[in-house]
Write a protein that holds these residues in place. Structure first.
Motif, mmCIF file in Angstrom:
data_model
loop_
_atom_site.group_PDB
_atom_site.id
_atom_site.type_symbol
_atom_site.label_atom_id
_atom_site.label_comp_id
_atom_site.label_asym_id
_atom_site.label_seq_id
_atom_site.Cartn_x
_atom_site.Cartn_y
_atom_site.Cartn_z
ATOM 1 N N GLU A 12 -100.975 -47.521 41.140
ATOM 2 C CA GLU A 12 -101.232 -46.091 41.326
ATOM 3 C C GLU A 12 -100.274 -45.504 42.362
ATOM 4 N N ALA A 13 -99.939 -46.299 43.378
ATOM 5 C CA ALA A 13 -98.966 -45.847 44.390
ATOM 6 C C ALA A 13 -97.598 -45.619 43.744
ATOM 7 N N ILE A 14 -97.218 -46.529 42.822
ATOM 8 C CA ILE A 14 -95.924 -46.399 42.137
ATOM 9 C C ILE A 14 -95.901 -45.131 41.273
ATOM 10 N N GLU A 15 -97.023 -44.817 40.637
ATOM 11 C CA GLU A 15 -97.100 -43.582 39.839
ATOM 12 C C GLU A 15 -96.839 -42.354 40.719
ATOM 13 N N ILE A 16 -97.390 -42.382 41.927
ATOM 14 C CA ILE A 16 -97.179 -41.265 42.858
ATOM 15 C C ILE A 16 -95.712 -41.209 43.290
ATOM 16 N N VAL A 17 -95.118 -42.386 43.561
ATOM 17 C CA VAL A 17 -93.698 -42.432 43.941
ATOM 18 C C VAL A 17 -92.838 -41.845 42.820
ATOM 19 N N ALA A 35 -89.162 -49.969 44.600
ATOM 20 C CA ALA A 35 -88.737 -51.355 44.369
ATOM 21 C C ALA A 35 -89.513 -52.333 45.247
ATOM 22 N N HIS A 36 -89.769 -51.928 46.506
ATOM 23 C CA HIS A 36 -90.558 -52.796 47.398
ATOM 24 C C HIS A 36 -91.975 -52.975 46.852
ATOM 25 N N PHE A 37 -92.577 -51.899 46.369
ATOM 26 C CA PHE A 37 -93.928 -51.986 45.791
ATOM 27 C C PHE A 37 -93.934 -52.937 44.596
ATOM 28 N N GLN A 38 -92.915 -52.807 43.737
ATOM 29 C CA GLN A 38 -92.825 -53.670 42.556
ATOM 30 C C GLN A 38 -92.720 -55.136 42.966
ATOM 31 N N ASN A 39 -91.965 -55.386 44.040
ATOM 32 C CA ASN A 39 -91.822 -56.754 44.520
ATOM 33 C C ASN A 39 -93.144 -57.291 45.054
ATOM 34 N N TYR A 40 -93.865 -56.465 45.833
ATOM 35 C CA TYR A 40 -95.158 -56.884 46.374
ATOM 36 C C TYR A 40 -96.155 -57.185 45.258
ATOM 37 N N MET A 41 -96.010 -56.480 44.123
ATOM 38 C CA MET A 41 -96.904 -56.705 42.981
ATOM 39 C C MET A 41 -96.569 -57.984 42.219
ATOM 40 N N GLY A 42 -95.422 -58.591 42.562
ATOM 41 C CA GLY A 42 -95.005 -59.805 41.867
ATOM 42 C C GLY A 42 -94.033 -59.555 40.737
ATOM 43 N N ALA A 44 -90.838 -59.202 40.491
ATOM 44 C CA ALA A 44 -89.576 -59.374 41.228
ATOM 45 C C ALA A 44 -88.360 -58.924 40.417
ATOM 46 N N GLU A 45 -88.356 -59.185 39.099
ATOM 47 C CA GLU A 45 -87.191 -58.858 38.280
ATOM 48 C C GLU A 45 -86.956 -57.349 38.217
ATOM 49 N N THR A 46 -88.037 -56.576 38.033
ATOM 50 C CA THR A 46 -87.905 -55.117 38.002
ATOM 51 C C THR A 46 -87.477 -54.604 39.376
ATOM 52 N N ALA A 47 -88.042 -55.214 40.426
ATOM 53 C CA ALA A 47 -87.678 -54.830 41.789
ATOM 54 C C ALA A 47 -86.193 -55.079 42.036
ATOM 55 N N LYS A 48 -85.710 -56.248 41.618
ATOM 56 C CA LYS A 48 -84.286 -56.573 41.798
ATOM 57 C C LYS A 48 -83.404 -55.531 41.119
ATOM 58 N N GLN A 49 -83.796 -55.147 39.901
ATOM 59 C CA GLN A 49 -83.029 -54.141 39.159
ATOM 60 C C GLN A 49 -82.972 -52.834 39.954
ATOM 61 N N GLY A 50 -84.111 -52.454 40.555
ATOM 62 C CA GLY A 50 -84.160 -51.235 41.372
ATOM 63 C C GLY A 50 -83.251 -51.331 42.576
ATOM 64 N N PHE A 51 -83.274 -52.458 43.260
ATOM 65 C CA PHE A 51 -82.406 -52.644 44.433
ATOM 66 C C PHE A 51 -80.927 -52.634 44.023
ATOM 67 N N GLN A 52 -80.617 -53.256 42.873
ATOM 68 C CA GLN A 52 -79.229 -53.275 42.388
ATOM 69 C C GLN A 52 -78.726 -51.857 42.124
ATOM 70 N N MET A 70 -85.839 -60.689 49.774
ATOM 71 C CA MET A 70 -87.275 -60.956 49.683
ATOM 72 C C MET A 70 -87.687 -61.293 48.253
ATOM 73 N N ALA A 71 -87.091 -60.593 47.273
ATOM 74 C CA ALA A 71 -87.405 -60.860 45.858
ATOM 75 C C ALA A 71 -86.883 -62.240 45.445
ATOM 76 N N ALA A 72 -85.648 -62.564 45.876
ATOM 77 C CA ALA A 72 -85.046 -63.855 45.527
ATOM 78 C C ALA A 72 -85.833 -65.013 46.121
ATOM 79 N N SER A 73 -86.418 -64.788 47.301
ATOM 80 C CA SER A 73 -87.168 -65.847 47.990
ATOM 81 C C SER A 73 -88.361 -66.324 47.180
ATOM 82 N N GLN A 74 -88.825 -65.478 46.266
ATOM 83 C CA GLN A 74 -90.009 -65.829 45.482
ATOM 84 C C GLN A 74 -89.672 -66.560 44.180
ATOM 85 N N SER A 75 -88.390 -66.623 43.841
ATOM 86 C CA SER A 75 -88.021 -67.231 42.561
ATOM 87 C C SER A 75 -87.770 -68.729 42.708
ATOM 88 N N GLU A 76 -87.833 -69.445 41.587
ATOM 89 C CA GLU A 76 -87.634 -70.902 41.604
ATOM 90 C C GLU A 76 -86.195 -71.261 41.952
#
Length: 204
Positions: A12-17, A35-42, A44-52, A70-76
Motif C-alpha cells: 500500500e505504501a508503494i501504491e502511494i509512492v 526501490a527500497h520498499f520493493q527490496n524490503y518486501m523481498g 530484490a530483482e524489481t528493486a535492482k531494476q529500479g536502482f539501475q 543491500m539487494a545483492a546481499s540477499q541473493s545466493e
C-alpha cells in the motif's frame, strides 16, 4: 505513506509512492524510496531494476548503489554480484576524483567499507574508516561504523570508545544519523550471517 510503512503495509505504501511520482515526476527521492520498499518486501530483482534506472540518470547516486548492495546481499550469488557492484563503484569514484566531487567520493568510500563488512573483511573496512577519520575527524559516520565492527569482533571497550566519539559529534535529531544507524544495523545482521556461514564451512 509513513503510516503504511510503520504498520508494515508496504504494498500500500508503494501504491502511494506511485501516486506521488505521478504528481512530482522530477522528485528524485521517490523512485529511490520505491526501490527500497520493493527490496524490503523481498522483491530484490524489481528493486535492482529500479536502482539501475536511477543510476542511468545519475551515475553519482551513492544511495542507489547502496540499494544495489543491500539487494545483492540477499541473493545466493551475493559475492559475484557484490564484486560487480564494487567495480562500478570504483569507476564512479574515479569520475568523482576527476570532477572534484569530494563529498560524493567520501560517500562512495563509506559504501566500499560497508561492502567489505558484508563480505566479512573487517580489517579492510577498518583501514578505510581510519583513512576517512584522518581526512575529516569531525565526520561522525566512520566512528559509528568502527564501533559496529569492533562490536562484531567482540572488542567491547574499543567499540564503546568509537561510539562515544560518534555520540559526541552527531547533531541531535539529525535525520541522517537515524538513517545511518538503521543501515549499520542491517550491516551488522549481514556481518553475523557471514560469520555463521564461515562457522558452517569450518564444521564441514
Amino acid at each position: 505513506m509513513e503510516l503504511k510503512v510503520r504498520s508494515q503495509k508496504l504494498p500500500e505504501a508503494i501504491e502511494i509512492v506511485d501516486r506521488l511520482i505521478a504528481l512530482e515526476p522530477e522528485e528524485r527521492d521517490l523512485p529511490l524510496l520505491k526501490a527500497h520498499f520493493q527490496n524490503y518486501m523481498g522483491d530484490a530483482e524489481t528493486a535492482k531494476q529500479g536502482f539501475q534506472e536511477i543510476l542511468e540518470r545519475d551515475p553519482f547516486c551513492v544511495e542507489a548503489y547502496h540499494g544495489l548492495v543491500m539487494a545483492a546481499s540477499q541473493s545466493e550469488s551475493s559475492h559475484e554480484e557484490l564484486d560487480g557492484i564494487l567495480k562500478r563503484v570504483e569507476g564512479a569514484m574515479e569520475m568523482c576524483k576527476k570532477a572534484k566531487k569530494k563529498e560524493d567520493l567520501r560517500d562512495f568510500k563509506l559504501l566500499v567499507a560497508q561492502i567489505r563488512v558484508i563480505e566479512g573483511k573487517y580489517e579492510e573496512a577498518l583501514k578505510i574508516y581510519d583513512e576517512l577519520v584522518k581526512e575529516e575527524p569531525r565526520d561522525f559516520r566512520p566512528y559509528l561504523c568502527q564501533g559496529i565492527i569492533y562490536t562484531l569482533l567482540r572488542k567491547k571497550d574499543e567499540a564503546e570508545k568509537h561510539f562515544q566519539k560518534y555520540r559526541r559529534l552527531v547533531p541531535k535529531g539529525h535525520p541522517y544519523a537515524r538513517y545511518f544507524e538503521e543501515n549499520m544495523m542491517a550491516m551488522k545482521i549481514f556481518g553475523q550471517m557471514e560469520e555463521s556461514k564461515r562457522r558452517g564451512s569450518f564444521k564441514s
